[in-house]
Design a protein around this motif. Structure first.
Motif, PDB file in Angstrom:
ATOM      1  N   LEU A  26       0.830  -1.201   0.000  1.00  0.00           N
ATOM      2  CA  LEU A  26       0.000   0.000   0.000  1.00  0.00           C
ATOM      3  C   LEU A  26       0.865   1.251   0.000  1.00  0.00           C
ATOM      4  O   LEU A  26       0.674   2.161  -0.820  1.00  0.00           O
ATOM      5  N   GLY A  27       1.828   1.312   0.932  1.00  0.00           N
ATOM      6  CA  GLY A  27       2.692   2.478   0.989  1.00  0.00           C
ATOM      7  C   GLY A  27       3.500   2.662  -0.270  1.00  0.00           C
ATOM      8  O   GLY A  27       3.656   3.792  -0.773  1.00  0.00           O
ATOM      9  N   THR A  28       4.003   1.556  -0.819  1.00  0.00           N
ATOM     10  CA  THR A  28       4.778   1.645  -2.063  1.00  0.00           C
ATOM     11  C   THR A  28       3.922   2.143  -3.213  1.00  0.00           C
ATOM     12  O   THR A  28       4.352   2.989  -4.008  1.00  0.00           O
ATOM     13  N   GLY A  29       2.692   1.633  -3.324  1.00  0.00           N
ATOM     14  CA  GLY A  29       1.812   2.066  -4.404  1.00  0.00           C
ATOM     15  C   GLY A  29       1.484   3.545  -4.319  1.00  0.00           C
ATOM     16  O   GLY A  29       1.548   4.282  -5.321  1.00  0.00           O
ATOM     17  N   ILE A  30       1.139   4.009  -3.106  1.00  0.00           N
ATOM     18  CA  ILE A  30       0.840   5.436  -2.936  1.00  0.00           C
ATOM     19  C   ILE A  30       2.081   6.273  -3.216  1.00  0.00           C
ATOM     20  O   ILE A  30       2.015   7.337  -3.851  1.00  0.00           O
ATOM     21  N   GLY A  31       3.249   5.801  -2.750  1.00  0.00           N
ATOM     22  CA  GLY A  31       4.482   6.537  -2.977  1.00  0.00           C
ATOM     23  C   GLY A  31       4.820   6.660  -4.449  1.00  0.00           C
ATOM     24  O   GLY A  31       5.267   7.713  -4.912  1.00  0.00           O
ATOM     25  N   VAL A  32       4.611   5.586  -5.214  1.00  0.00           N
ATOM     26  CA  VAL A  32       4.896   5.631  -6.657  1.00  0.00           C
ATOM     27  C   VAL A  32       3.982   6.629  -7.348  1.00  0.00           C
ATOM     28  O   VAL A  32       4.426   7.436  -8.188  1.00  0.00           O
ATOM     29  N   VAL A  33       2.686   6.620  -7.005  1.00  0.00           N
ATOM     30  CA  VAL A  33       1.740   7.550  -7.630  1.00  0.00           C
ATOM     31  C   VAL A  33       2.122   9.000  -7.303  1.00  0.00           C
ATOM     32  O   VAL A  33       2.154   9.874  -8.188  1.00  0.00           O
ATOM     33  N   LEU A  34       2.428   9.268  -6.026  1.00  0.00           N
ATOM     34  CA  LEU A  34       2.800  10.629  -5.640  1.00  0.00           C
ATOM     35  C   LEU A  34       4.116  11.051  -6.280  1.00  0.00           C
ATOM     36  O   LEU A  34       4.285  12.210  -6.673  1.00  0.00           O
ATOM     37  N   ALA A  35       5.071  10.106  -6.390  1.00  0.00           N
ATOM     38  CA  ALA A  35       6.354  10.434  -7.017  1.00  0.00           C
ATOM     39  C   ALA A  35       6.174  10.760  -8.493  1.00  0.00           C
ATOM     40  O   ALA A  35       6.792  11.706  -9.012  1.00  0.00           O
ATOM     41  N   LEU A  36       5.323  10.004  -9.182  1.00  0.00           N
ATOM     42  CA  LEU A  36       5.067  10.295 -10.595  1.00  0.00           C
ATOM     43  C   LEU A  36       4.387  11.657 -10.752  1.00  0.00           C
ATOM     44  O   LEU A  36       4.707  12.413 -11.688  1.00  0.00           O
ATOM     45  N   LEU A  37       3.479  11.980  -9.851  1.00  0.00           N
ATOM     46  CA  LEU A  37       2.850  13.304  -9.897  1.00  0.00           C
ATOM     47  C   LEU A  37       3.885  14.398  -9.662  1.00  0.00           C
ATOM     48  O   LEU A  37       3.878  15.443 -10.321  1.00  0.00           O
ATOM     49  N   GLY A  38       4.815  14.139  -8.706  1.00  0.00           N
ATOM     50  CA  GLY A  38       5.877  15.107  -8.462  1.00  0.00           C
ATOM     51  C   GLY A  38       6.789  15.277  -9.657  1.00  0.00           C
ATOM     52  O   GLY A  38       7.254  16.386  -9.942  1.00  0.00           O
ATOM     53  N   VAL A  39       7.055  14.195 -10.391  1.00  0.00           N
ATOM     54  CA  VAL A  39       7.877  14.291 -11.599  1.00  0.00           C
ATOM     55  C   VAL A  39       7.174  15.145 -12.650  1.00  0.00           C
ATOM     56  O   VAL A  39       7.801  15.992 -13.318  1.00  0.00           O
ATOM     57  N   LEU A  40       5.874  14.954 -12.801  1.00  0.00           N
ATOM     58  CA  LEU A  40       5.127  15.747 -13.784  1.00  0.00           C
ATOM     59  C   LEU A  40       5.120  17.229 -13.425  1.00  0.00           C
ATOM     60  O   LEU A  40       5.162  18.094 -14.306  1.00  0.00           O
ATOM     61  N   LEU A  41       5.066  17.526 -12.109  1.00  0.00           N
ATOM     62  CA  LEU A  41       5.052  18.923 -11.684  1.00  0.00           C
ATOM     63  C   LEU A  41       6.416  19.591 -11.808  1.00  0.00           C
ATOM     64  O   LEU A  41       6.510  20.815 -11.840  1.00  0.00           O
ATOM     65  N   SER A  42       7.481  18.793 -11.815  1.00  0.00           N
ATOM     66  CA  SER A  42       8.834  19.366 -11.915  1.00  0.00           C
ATOM     67  C   SER A  42       9.623  18.627 -13.002  1.00  0.00           C
ATOM     68  O   SER A  42      10.738  18.162 -12.760  1.00  0.00           O
ATOM     69  N   TRP A  43       9.032  18.489 -14.173  1.00  0.00           N
ATOM     70  CA  TRP A  43       9.630  17.698 -15.261  1.00  0.00           C
ATOM     71  C   TRP A  43      10.921  18.340 -15.759  1.00  0.00           C
ATOM     72  O   TRP A  43      10.973  19.510 -16.100  1.00  0.00           O
ATOM     73  N   GLN A  44      11.998  17.539 -15.747  1.00  0.00           N
ATOM     74  CA  GLN A  44      13.282  17.996 -16.262  1.00  0.00           C
ATOM     75  C   GLN A  44      13.874  17.024 -17.278  1.00  0.00           C
ATOM     76  O   GLN A  44      14.941  17.285 -17.812  1.00  0.00           O
ATOM     77  N   GLY A  45      13.241  15.907 -17.494  1.00  0.00           N
ATOM     78  CA  GLY A  45      13.732  14.955 -18.472  1.00  0.00           C
ATOM     79  C   GLY A  45      13.425  13.526 -18.055  1.00  0.00           C
ATOM     80  O   GLY A  45      13.047  13.247 -16.910  1.00  0.00           O
ATOM     81  N   PRO A  46      13.582  12.569 -18.985  1.00  0.00           N
ATOM     82  CA  PRO A  46      13.299  11.160 -18.672  1.00  0.00           C
ATOM     83  C   PRO A  46      14.169  10.582 -17.570  1.00  0.00           C
ATOM     84  O   PRO A  46      13.792   9.582 -16.950  1.00  0.00           O
ATOM     85  N   TRP A  47      15.323  11.209 -17.299  1.00  0.00           N
ATOM     86  CA  TRP A  47      16.195  10.672 -16.252  1.00  0.00           C
ATOM     87  C   TRP A  47      15.505  10.669 -14.891  1.00  0.00           C
ATOM     88  O   TRP A  47      15.821   9.835 -14.026  1.00  0.00           O
ATOM     89  N   GLN A  48      14.546  11.578 -14.679  1.00  0.00           N
ATOM     90  CA  GLN A  48      13.830  11.594 -13.402  1.00  0.00           C
ATOM     91  C   GLN A  48      13.026  10.316 -13.209  1.00  0.00           C
ATOM     92  O   GLN A  48      12.985   9.756 -12.103  1.00  0.00           O
ATOM     93  N   LEU A  49      12.379   9.851 -14.269  1.00  0.00           N
ATOM     94  CA  LEU A  49      11.621   8.605 -14.174  1.00  0.00           C
ATOM     95  C   LEU A  49      12.545   7.435 -13.841  1.00  0.00           C
ATOM     96  O   LEU A  49      12.178   6.550 -13.042  1.00  0.00           O
ATOM     97  N   ALA A  50      13.747   7.426 -14.455  1.00  0.00           N
ATOM     98  CA  ALA A  50      14.695   6.349 -14.173  1.00  0.00           C
ATOM     99  C   ALA A  50      15.132   6.373 -12.717  1.00  0.00           C
ATOM    100  O   ALA A  50      15.237   5.322 -12.059  1.00  0.00           O
ATOM    101  N   VAL A  51      15.387   7.557 -12.165  1.00  0.00           N
ATOM    102  CA  VAL A  51      15.803   7.669 -10.763  1.00  0.00           C
ATOM    103  C   VAL A  51      14.683   7.238  -9.831  1.00  0.00           C
ATOM    104  O   VAL A  51      14.909   6.532  -8.832  1.00  0.00           O
TER     105      VAL A  51
END
Length: 394
Positions: A287-312
């Motif tokens: 549960l925590g991992t799933g919520i964390g992944v969703v929030l992290a992806l939202l954070g990447v979209l809000l501060s998009w700097q390149g595909p390397w963020q998704l890899a990290v």
């Protein structure tokens, strides 16, 4: 020459390795229990434990407004009792130790609020620009990657959100104020909620301060002849619950640091908050991992700097899960609790369906207690003539 006697076959050990043998009283002690008496005491204790859990959930269902604050206060006192006891062993008075702990907790909560409120405000201010970029940049990139054209409705709705995001943010405050006002309109409900929230730390303080005295009074109520065996069973429950609380808090803290560091490397603004949610949310598997992944992806979209963020981000959660499964949990928690992830998920779903959010919070501790009860029952069953196969048919 004395012929050596063949060794007796060892007794089959139980499957659940939780229960310890009952303490052996000194020779000639009148309180010594034979097997039949010990079996009867264990069965009565098991029934009392199951009945107590049923009573707790019944009180939560009927008198939730009163039972929930008391239960939260008792849980807090149980969780922080080892810290106060440690301070007490170092010469600090228990009242002062409790006060120091509450003062430190208050400072921590205030600091977390001072950090999170500005961060959330800044992230909310980025939403209009995010929706505008999504309508002009993200949608065309998705179409080029997929090789298909998305429906015009997607682009249209995204553009509308970008135009109206500022208006939505400006109206969020008044809307929240109206919701609070409407809730406060029911004076009795509003007062009961405030009283329940405010009384939890007060009750927790007094429960924590008087914790040894409360446990001593409970032990004084136990039957004198079976006090050693019953006390041993309660120590086993305490061992399992302590392993769960302390172990899960430790695992959550380690994972929170791992996730926060990884997401900070990915330059996500809410890295610390997302790391804490994903780390301590791991108490419920996946549960925590799933919520964390969703929030992290939202954070990447809000501060998009390149595909390397998704890899990290992907590397952060993969490394965190591998470390938790193969290194952190086996070394920190071990097999003291021994609840399989599937059992935890089933318990959370079942208790959540029956008792709501409070049932979700109590699912794993209640399952750990029931595991000890089952271990006691199995231990006694394996010592019966019926299990050993030496009972005669009537």
């Amino acid at each position: 020459m004395k012929v050596p006697q063949p060794a007796e076959p060892p007794e089959v050990s139980p499957v659940l390795h939780v229960v310890h043998p009952e303490p052996v009283p000194p020779a000639g002690d009148p309180s010594a229990l034979d097997e039949a008496e010990a079996r009867r005491v264990d069965f009565v204790w098991s029934g009392v434990m199951v009945g107590s859990l049923a009573l707790v959930f019944a009180l939560l269902s009927v008198f939730g407004g009163v039972a929930v604050p008391v239960l939260l206060a008792l849980t807090g006192a149980y969780a922080f009792n080892p810290l106060v006891t440690l301070l007490e062993k170092r010469g600090v008075d228990r009242t002062w130790g409790t006060s120091i702990l509450f003062f430190a907790g208050t400072l921590l909560m205030v600091g977390a609020g001072l950090y999170l409120v500005p961060v959330f405000r800044d992230e909310a201010a980025k939403l209009p620009g995010f929706f505008q970029r999504a309508s002009t940049q993200v949608v065309p990139q998705v179409e080029s990657l997929l090789g298909v054209s998305l429906p015009d409705l997607v682009s249209q709705r995204t553009a509308e959100l970008g135009e109206k995001a500022s208006e939505l943010l400006q109206s969020a405050g008044p809307t929240a104020a109206r919701l609070v006002a409407s809730f406060a309109g029911n004076t009795a409900r509003f007062a009961a909620t405030l009283l329940g929230l405010s009384v939890v730390p007060v009750l927790a303080f007094f429960f924590l301060q008087d914790y040894p005295r409360l446990m001593g009074r409970i032990q004084d109520l136990l039957p004198r002849r079976s006090v050693a065996l019953v006390s041993q069973r309660f120590r086993e429950v305490d061992e399992v619950l302590s392993a769960f609380v302390q172990g899960q808090l430790t695992v959550g803290a380690i994972l929170s640091v791992l996730y926060a560091v990884g997401l900070s490397v990915a330059r996500i603004d809410l890295a610390i908050a997302i790391g804490l949610i994903a780390g301590f949310g791991n108490m419920v598997p996946y549960l925590g991992t799933g919520i964390g992944v969703v929030l992290a992806l939202l954070g990447v979209l809000l501060s998009w700097q390149g595909p390397w963020q998704l890899a990290v981000v992907a590397a952060t959660f993969i490394i965190g899960q591998l470390a938790e499964g193969f290194v952190i949990t086996p070394r920190v928690v071990g097999e003291k609790v021994g609840l399989a992830p599937v059992a935890v998920i089933i318990a959370v779903l079942a208790f959540g369906e029956l008792f709501g959010f409070v049932g979700i919070l109590l699912a794993v501790p209640a399952s750990a207690i029931l595991k000890v009860v089952l271990s006691v029952v199995l231990q006694r069953y394996r010592r019966t003539e019926l299990y050993k196969g030496s009972a005669r048919a009537p």
